[in-house]
Scaffold this motif. Sequence first.
Motif, PDB file in Angstrom:
ATOM      1  N   LYS A  56       2.105 105.843  53.291  1.00 16.57           N
ATOM      2  CA  LYS A  56       2.550 105.262  54.559  1.00 16.57           C
ATOM      3  C   LYS A  56       2.593 103.747  54.407  1.00 16.57           C
ATOM      4  N   ALA A  57       3.517 103.137  55.117  1.00 18.88           N
ATOM      5  CA  ALA A  57       3.577 101.678  55.232  1.00 18.88           C
ATOM      6  C   ALA A  57       3.161 101.344  56.652  1.00 18.88           C
ATOM      7  N   ILE A  58       2.209 100.415  56.770  1.00 19.32           N
ATOM      8  CA  ILE A  58       1.643 100.066  58.069  1.00 19.32           C
ATOM      9  C   ILE A  58       1.986  98.624  58.401  1.00 19.32           C
ATOM     10  N   SER A  59       2.466  98.412  59.624  1.00 19.29           N
ATOM     11  CA  SER A  59       2.806  97.067  60.093  1.00 19.29           C
ATOM     12  C   SER A  59       1.552  96.310  60.509  1.00 19.29           C
ATOM     13  N   ASP A  60       1.727  95.043  60.813  1.00 17.14           N
ATOM     14  CA  ASP A  60       0.625  94.220  61.322  1.00 17.14           C
ATOM     15  C   ASP A  60       0.036  94.797  62.611  1.00 17.14           C
ATOM     16  N   GLU A  61       0.858  95.518  63.363  1.00 15.54           N
ATOM     17  CA  GLU A  61       0.413  96.117  64.622  1.00 15.54           C
ATOM     18  C   GLU A  61      -0.232  97.488  64.397  1.00 15.54           C
ATOM     19  N   ASN A  62      -0.498  97.832  63.114  1.00 14.47           N
ATOM     20  CA  ASN A  62      -1.124  99.102  62.744  1.00 14.47           C
ATOM     21  C   ASN A  62      -0.260 100.308  63.106  1.00 14.47           C
ATOM     22  N   LYS A  63       1.054 100.132  63.010  1.00 17.91           N
ATOM     23  CA  LYS A  63       2.015 101.196  63.293  1.00 17.91           C
ATOM     24  C   LYS A  63       2.622 101.649  61.965  1.00 17.91           C
ATOM     25  N   ILE A  64       2.784 102.959  61.783  1.00 19.12           N
ATOM     26  CA  ILE A  64       3.415 103.465  60.567  1.00 19.12           C
ATOM     27  C   ILE A  64       4.913 103.217  60.667  1.00 19.12           C
ATOM     28  N   ILE A  65       5.437 102.442  59.715  1.00 18.03           N
ATOM     29  CA  ILE A  65       6.848 102.042  59.745  1.00 18.03           C
ATOM     30  C   ILE A  65       7.624 102.540  58.527  1.00 18.03           C
ATOM     31  N   GLY A  66       6.950 103.245  57.647  1.00 19.79           N
ATOM     32  CA  GLY A  66       7.623 103.787  56.477  1.00 19.79           C
ATOM     33  C   GLY A  66       6.765 104.844  55.826  1.00 19.79           C
ATOM     34  N   SER A  67       7.408 105.711  55.031  1.00 18.45           N
ATOM     35  CA  SER A  67       6.671 106.758  54.340  1.00 18.45           C
ATOM     36  C   SER A  67       7.521 107.322  53.212  1.00 18.45           C
ATOM     37  N   VAL A  68       6.844 107.928  52.245  1.00 20.85           N
ATOM     38  CA  VAL A  68       7.502 108.631  51.138  1.00 20.85           C
ATOM     39  C   VAL A  68       6.538 109.689  50.628  1.00 20.85           C
ATOM     40  N   ARG A  69       7.079 110.754  50.028  1.00 21.22           N
ATOM     41  CA  ARG A  69       6.268 111.849  49.500  1.00 21.22           C
ATOM     42  C   ARG A  69       6.644 112.123  48.057  1.00 21.22           C
ATOM     43  N   GLY A  70       5.680 112.609  47.310  1.00 19.97           N
ATOM     44  CA  GLY A  70       5.963 112.993  45.938  1.00 19.97           C
ATOM     45  C   GLY A  70       4.932 113.957  45.406  1.00 19.97           C
ATOM     46  N   ASN A  71       5.374 114.784  44.467  1.00 17.15           N
ATOM     47  CA  ASN A  71       4.444 115.673  43.789  1.00 17.15           C
ATOM     48  C   ASN A  71       4.871 115.834  42.333  1.00 17.15           C
ATOM     49  N   LEU A  72       3.884 116.024  41.488  1.00 14.85           N
ATOM     50  CA  LEU A  72       4.083 116.128  40.046  1.00 14.85           C
ATOM     51  C   LEU A  72       4.159 117.589  39.639  1.00 14.85           C
ATOM     52  N   GLN A  73       5.237 117.920  38.895  1.00 12.01           N
ATOM     53  CA  GLN A  73       5.394 119.253  38.320  1.00 12.01           C
ATOM     54  C   GLN A  73       5.969 119.080  36.921  1.00 12.01           C
ATOM     55  N   ASP A  74       5.249 119.527  35.915  1.00 13.77           N
ATOM     56  CA  ASP A  74       5.735 119.478  34.528  1.00 13.77           C
ATOM     57  C   ASP A  74       6.224 118.094  34.126  1.00 13.77           C
ATOM     58  N   ASN A  75       5.418 117.074  34.375  1.00 12.48           N
ATOM     59  CA  ASN A  75       5.693 115.678  34.024  1.00 12.48           C
ATOM     60  C   ASN A  75       6.878 115.061  34.775  1.00 12.48           C
ATOM     61  N   THR A  76       7.355 115.712  35.823  1.00 11.34           N
ATOM     62  CA  THR A  76       8.377 115.133  36.687  1.00 11.34           C
ATOM     63  C   THR A  76       7.793 114.992  38.087  1.00 11.34           C
ATOM     64  N   VAL A  77       7.945 113.808  38.640  1.00  6.35           N
ATOM     65  CA  VAL A  77       7.532 113.571  40.016  1.00  6.35           C
ATOM     66  C   VAL A  77       8.759 113.764  40.896  1.00  6.35           C
ATOM     67  N   TYR A  78       8.687 114.723  41.794  1.00  4.88           N
ATOM     68  CA  TYR A  78       9.774 114.990  42.727  1.00  4.88           C
ATOM     69  C   TYR A  78       9.492 114.202  43.999  1.00  4.88           C
TER      70      TYR A  78
END
Length: 150
Positions: A56-78
């Motif tokens: 998560k990316a958090i602003s100065d106002e403590n609000k979530i303003i961004g996000s990304v997900r990933g998981n590793l499978q067989d040396n590849t991060v999806y």
Amino acid sequence: MIKICKATKEDLPQILDLQYLAYQSEAEYLNNYNIPPLKQTLDELEEEFENKIILKAISDENKIIGSVRGNLQDNTVYIGKLMVHPDYRNRGLGSKLLLELENYFPKSRYELFTSTQSAHNIRLYEEVGYVAFDQRKVDDKLTFVYLEKQ
């Protein structure tokens, strides 16, 4: 100053709200409001939380303003669901989220996909080193381009 860190389970409702907001522009661009990011439920996101890293990316106002997900499978991060609040776009936050996620999985191959119509997304990915390696047609109106980074 914007801070990027791992999300907690308590963050998931706010991340899902951000997802619904952030993907409106993609749905509008594709003229399709039936895309998976707009249909995901909190239960599904909680399930993802169990086997993926969610940042998560958090602003100065403590609000979530961004996000990304990933998981590793067989040396590849999806990588999936990279999103930035519309008010914070075009400031490099998407790139920072991607690069931070990569730091969690050093010396891996990274893979993601987007619509071939999403020129802005493709440009962002290419700017941080991703290269297209495949395209898959979903239907008459939608084709995904797959990008990787070694």
